[in-house]
Design a protein around this motif. Sequence first.
Motif, PDB file in Angstrom:
ATOM      1  N   ARG A 176       0.837  -1.205   0.000  1.00  0.00           N
ATOM      2  CA  ARG A 176       0.000   0.000   0.000  1.00  0.00           C
ATOM      3  C   ARG A 176       0.874   1.257   0.000  1.00  0.00           C
ATOM      4  O   ARG A 176       0.476   2.287  -0.549  1.00  0.00           O
ATOM      5  N   SER A 204       1.935   1.732  -3.541  1.00  0.00           N
ATOM      6  CA  SER A 204       0.868   2.171  -4.454  1.00  0.00           C
ATOM      7  C   SER A 204       0.373   3.579  -4.118  1.00  0.00           C
ATOM      8  O   SER A 204      -0.446   4.137  -4.842  1.00  0.00           O
ATOM      9  N   LEU A 261      -1.405   4.386  -1.471  1.00  0.00           N
ATOM     10  CA  LEU A 261      -2.555   4.400  -0.535  1.00  0.00           C
ATOM     11  C   LEU A 261      -2.083   4.782   0.864  1.00  0.00           C
ATOM     12  O   LEU A 261      -2.798   5.423   1.622  1.00  0.00           O
ATOM     13  N   PHE A 263      -4.315   7.626   1.396  1.00  0.00           N
ATOM     14  CA  PHE A 263      -5.682   7.129   1.618  1.00  0.00           C
ATOM     15  C   PHE A 263      -5.903   6.785   3.088  1.00  0.00           C
ATOM     16  O   PHE A 263      -6.957   7.039   3.637  1.00  0.00           O
ATOM     17  N   PRO A 291      -2.155   7.909  -5.171  1.00  0.00           N
ATOM     18  CA  PRO A 291      -2.403   6.655  -5.908  1.00  0.00           C
ATOM     19  C   PRO A 291      -2.783   6.883  -7.369  1.00  0.00           C
ATOM     20  O   PRO A 291      -2.401   6.094  -8.234  1.00  0.00           O
ATOM     21  N   GLY A 292      -3.525   7.944  -7.643  1.00  0.00           N
ATOM     22  CA  GLY A 292      -3.942   8.215  -9.018  1.00  0.00           C
ATOM     23  C   GLY A 292      -2.760   8.457  -9.932  1.00  0.00           C
ATOM     24  O   GLY A 292      -2.672   7.919 -11.044  1.00  0.00           O
ATOM     25  N   ASP A 293      -1.805   9.294  -9.476  1.00  0.00           N
ATOM     26  CA  ASP A 293      -0.597   9.566 -10.270  1.00  0.00           C
ATOM     27  C   ASP A 293       0.248   8.304 -10.418  1.00  0.00           C
ATOM     28  O   ASP A 293       0.772   7.999 -11.488  1.00  0.00           O
ATOM     29  N   THR A 348      -1.898  -1.946  -9.250  1.00  0.00           N
ATOM     30  CA  THR A 348      -2.029  -2.606  -7.938  1.00  0.00           C
ATOM     31  C   THR A 348      -3.232  -3.524  -7.928  1.00  0.00           C
ATOM     32  O   THR A 348      -4.301  -3.163  -8.416  1.00  0.00           O
ATOM     33  N   LEU A 349      -3.047  -4.696  -7.369  1.00  0.00           N
ATOM     34  CA  LEU A 349      -4.138  -5.652  -7.233  1.00  0.00           C
ATOM     35  C   LEU A 349      -4.192  -6.094  -5.778  1.00  0.00           C
ATOM     36  O   LEU A 349      -3.208  -6.581  -5.233  1.00  0.00           O
ATOM     37  N   LEU A 350      -5.361  -5.918  -5.164  1.00  0.00           N
ATOM     38  CA  LEU A 350      -5.514  -6.279  -3.751  1.00  0.00           C
ATOM     39  C   LEU A 350      -6.168  -7.660  -3.627  1.00  0.00           C
ATOM     40  O   LEU A 350      -6.378  -8.337  -4.626  1.00  0.00           O
ATOM     41  N   GLN A 410     -12.628  -5.260  -6.149  1.00  0.00           N
ATOM     42  CA  GLN A 410     -11.588  -4.781  -7.064  1.00  0.00           C
ATOM     43  C   GLN A 410     -12.157  -4.338  -8.395  1.00  0.00           C
ATOM     44  O   GLN A 410     -11.427  -3.891  -9.269  1.00  0.00           O
ATOM     45  N   ALA A 430      -5.622  -2.970 -13.656  1.00  0.00           N
ATOM     46  CA  ALA A 430      -4.398  -2.430 -13.060  1.00  0.00           C
ATOM     47  C   ALA A 430      -3.297  -2.266 -14.106  1.00  0.00           C
ATOM     48  O   ALA A 430      -2.442  -1.395 -13.989  1.00  0.00           O
ATOM     49  N   THR A 446      -9.995   0.995  -4.297  1.00  0.00           N
ATOM     50  CA  THR A 446      -9.838   0.551  -5.689  1.00  0.00           C
ATOM     51  C   THR A 446     -10.033   1.728  -6.646  1.00  0.00           C
ATOM     52  O   THR A 446      -9.276   1.887  -7.614  1.00  0.00           O
ATOM     53  N   GLU A 467      -9.441   4.822  -6.052  1.00  0.00           N
ATOM     54  CA  GLU A 467      -8.221   5.642  -5.964  1.00  0.00           C
ATOM     55  C   GLU A 467      -7.130   5.051  -6.848  1.00  0.00           C
ATOM     56  O   GLU A 467      -6.454   5.763  -7.583  1.00  0.00           O
ATOM     57  N   LEU A 468      -6.976   3.717  -6.738  1.00  0.00           N
ATOM     58  CA  LEU A 468      -5.906   3.055  -7.490  1.00  0.00           C
ATOM     59  C   LEU A 468      -6.140   3.113  -8.998  1.00  0.00           C
ATOM     60  O   LEU A 468      -5.206   2.976  -9.779  1.00  0.00           O
ATOM     61  N   ARG A 469      -7.386   3.263  -9.408  1.00  0.00           N
ATOM     62  CA  ARG A 469      -7.684   3.358 -10.844  1.00  0.00           C
ATOM     63  C   ARG A 469      -7.631   4.808 -11.323  1.00  0.00           C
ATOM     64  O   ARG A 469      -8.013   5.099 -12.450  1.00  0.00           O
ATOM     65  N   GLY A 470      -7.223   5.717 -10.417  1.00  0.00           N
ATOM     66  CA  GLY A 470      -7.023   7.104 -10.829  1.00  0.00           C
ATOM     67  C   GLY A 470      -8.271   7.946 -10.851  1.00  0.00           C
ATOM     68  O   GLY A 470      -8.314   8.983 -11.511  1.00  0.00           O
ATOM     69  N   TYR A 471      -9.296   7.519 -10.093  1.00  0.00           N
ATOM     70  CA  TYR A 471     -10.541   8.292 -10.149  1.00  0.00           C
ATOM     71  C   TYR A 471     -10.363   9.700  -9.594  1.00  0.00           C
ATOM     72  O   TYR A 471     -10.936  10.661 -10.106  1.00  0.00           O
ATOM     73  N   ALA A 472      -9.531   9.814  -8.534  1.00  0.00           N
ATOM     74  CA  ALA A 472      -9.391  11.121  -7.875  1.00  0.00           C
ATOM     75  C   ALA A 472      -8.737  12.149  -8.785  1.00  0.00           C
ATOM     76  O   ALA A 472      -8.960  13.345  -8.641  1.00  0.00           O
ATOM     77  N   ILE A 473      -7.905  11.682  -9.734  1.00  0.00           N
ATOM     78  CA  ILE A 473      -7.236  12.643 -10.614  1.00  0.00           C
ATOM     79  C   ILE A 473      -7.939  12.731 -11.960  1.00  0.00           C
ATOM     80  O   ILE A 473      -7.414  13.298 -12.906  1.00  0.00           O
TER      81      ILE A 473
END
Lengths: 540, 293
Positions: free
Chosen positions: A49, A52, A54, A58, A79-81, A88-90, A96, A157, B206, B208-214
């Motif tokens: 995390r 990634s 988070l 986060f 995380p977005g950038d 990342t895969l949780l 997911q 991902a 998830t 966030e990790l897919r870039g939704y926030a940006i």
Amino acid sequence: MSTLTFERFSYTYAGADTPSLREVSLHVDAGEFVVLAGLSASGKSTLLRAASGLVPHFHGGVAAGRVLVGGLDTREHGPGDLAAVAGTLLQDPETQVVMTTVRAELAFPLENRGLAPAAVARGVEEVALALGIAELLERSTHELSGGELQRVALGAALAGRPPLVLLDEPTSQLDPVAGDELVWLLRRLNEEWGTAVVLAEHRLERCLGHADRVVVLEDGAVACDAPPRAMLEWAAERAPALQTPSARLFVRAGLRPLPAGVKEARATLRSHGLARDPVAIAESIPPPAAAPRRRPWASRAGGVAAIRARGIWQEPAGTRAILRGVDLTLVPGERVALMGRNGAGKSTLLRHLSGLQRPTRGRVEAAGRVALLLQNPGDYLIHERVGDEATPAALDLVGLTELADRHPRDLSGGERQRLALAIVMDAGEPAVALLLDEPTRGMDRAAKGELADRLDVLAAGGTAVLVATHDAEFAAAVADRVILLADGHAIADAPAPEILSGGWHFATETARVLGGDGQALTPEQGGALLRSRMTIEVHP
Amino acid sequence: MIYRRRASALHVARAGIAAAYGMALVLLALCFTNPLALGAIAVAAGAAAVLAGVGSDLARAARFAVPLAILVALVNALVVREGLTVVVRVGEVPPFGQIDITLEAAVYGLLLGLRVLVIVLCAALLTATVDPDEVLRGMRRVSLRSALTASLATRMVPVLARDARRMEQARRCRPDVDLRTRSTQLAVVRAVTTGALERAVDVAATLELRGYAIARRPPRGGGAPFSRHDLSVGCAALGLLALGAWGLAAGVARVDPYPRLALGTGSREIVLAVLIVVVALVPFLSRRGVQRA
């Protein structure tokens, strides 16, 4: 060139007293395949995390040190950038996937980057073909199996073709076949596209053969960072719970070098002249006994049965039958493993035996209360305090007395499992049978060992134990007898060594290394067998 | 109820247009209480659902809506004290006082119940034929946060439904739990809520990790041209809205329930009913290009 760099990174979750990561320094180079190992709560998930983004963006909390992902500092990039440089895969496939169709799911991260529709469409096509999920593109995500969902989540991902992929126990919720497929897919990504892989995994035997390096975490700090064989040597000395079954077999037999996989183990045995001819072994093993079409109404031992099920059918309206005339008898103190592929009817059979479901035909009779432990122990927890969930006697039975004041949701996976076990066993009337549905999912080897010990104690006290599991190692550790289900039929019913030593899929790693030789299932049995051979050679 | 892509004109049309079609039917049902008009809308929605391959979804929705419709009809009959034709004198019922059931209130209650049923059917048609992902994409241009909330909600519904099923089975396996006690019920509600929050946090992570926030706004324009089905479904939606406007403006299909029931059931109402069905089903006449969907 380093794709991922941790520089003296420490981190404490908001509200926590102790740090989850302590002074972690780590480099992952481009194209490397790194396996993260460690017991539960050792910091693997937190490390991923942090990589990634988070952590801390986060989750909040206090962080010190630096993490660079593809040259981006996680203190400045969220995380977005970071998603552009690290997919990342949780763990849980169900959370997911956020869109309703597979195509939309794969397109989602690309659209978030503001790519033009043509570039999105191309990205979706590329990743679907690369991961072999093109045939799923038009499917609804609600219809997918766990394995398919996890592959789709991996596709999302990887949709932007990041040079690094971070995976947090992605196989923990999958059956062994889907889990193996996912690991092979990662190897292909790593070899063909040069994607660096950092994979946290409990079942090391599944992935050590593919790894360049293994990083072991203990209490949030790096305890070992070495190639697989060197890590296994280290584990033999320092962390036996992290040894693979093959490595334990070799340690027991006094053989070196320790193998990273079954293939290496067999090669070493051949080089030592310890591998027997597969044809001779196959001829010496009796074929698995077929389950009788109608098991006699009396139990095998002739005594009073804990549970008797006769001719159970489960025929849901408008679809194929799930159970087709299953007969089963469990005697008190008997330990039985129920195995079979997904959809074979294992969970349904347990529900019928416990009375949670009623068969459309057939009959179940129990000599008393039947306790059922379903797959997710968290579903049993409804109170704010461990001590309120079960009586002190039940907590004592599972060794949780000292945690009575903790919140149930703060317990580790293994501890939750034990608490759920205490809950279902906790009644005025003792259970004549305990049924467990996939109890080892997501558990590390130490927790599995503890659970096997608890089941031994219960069986010794006269409780019949029936475990539905995909885990052949666990089945070998707890069961005297194995029943194989396929398409709602019991296709084999025999002592554990007969079933678990002679097959490809329903076989322990020790049995696969030894080719079923001597019907050895566990590293201890296999080690003793090999030592006896070596003794014979030295002193003919 | 879950959207699944099928080979039909409604599924082939872009989501915004298919949504407009469904919304037009809902609006039409809100405009009228006349049984001829409501019947026509129900027939149109039902036939459209069958032709779109989602008839069973509508049937399921109807099973849930019928009890609600009956409740609405009963409440109106018992509570409304207007209307001149008393059919049943219930008498004094504390604390409501004198209750008389009138023919007008009973019939109007039935019509209101029918309207509830028709609205649910139209909403079910909309849910089963409009791609929510495409709607979310459209919403994102307008409001990122609203789209995020909608996305979370969309994903959470099936996840929580599965969780609830599992948790209910686990409760039944607990030998000590008596679900009838208030404290246990509260504990279960608390556990379910906590579980839902944990799930929501996982899904949010998830996203966030897919870039939704940006999320950057996708470039405008360059989309596919309107297809024949976009045009036919869009025209049908406009046609349905026009029929509603005409009906309201011209006083067609009026219902004056009190003091004496007056229902419009003349030729104009019949024409309106027939036109609603015809206009609603016109998009299904052509299947060219549908099979490729």
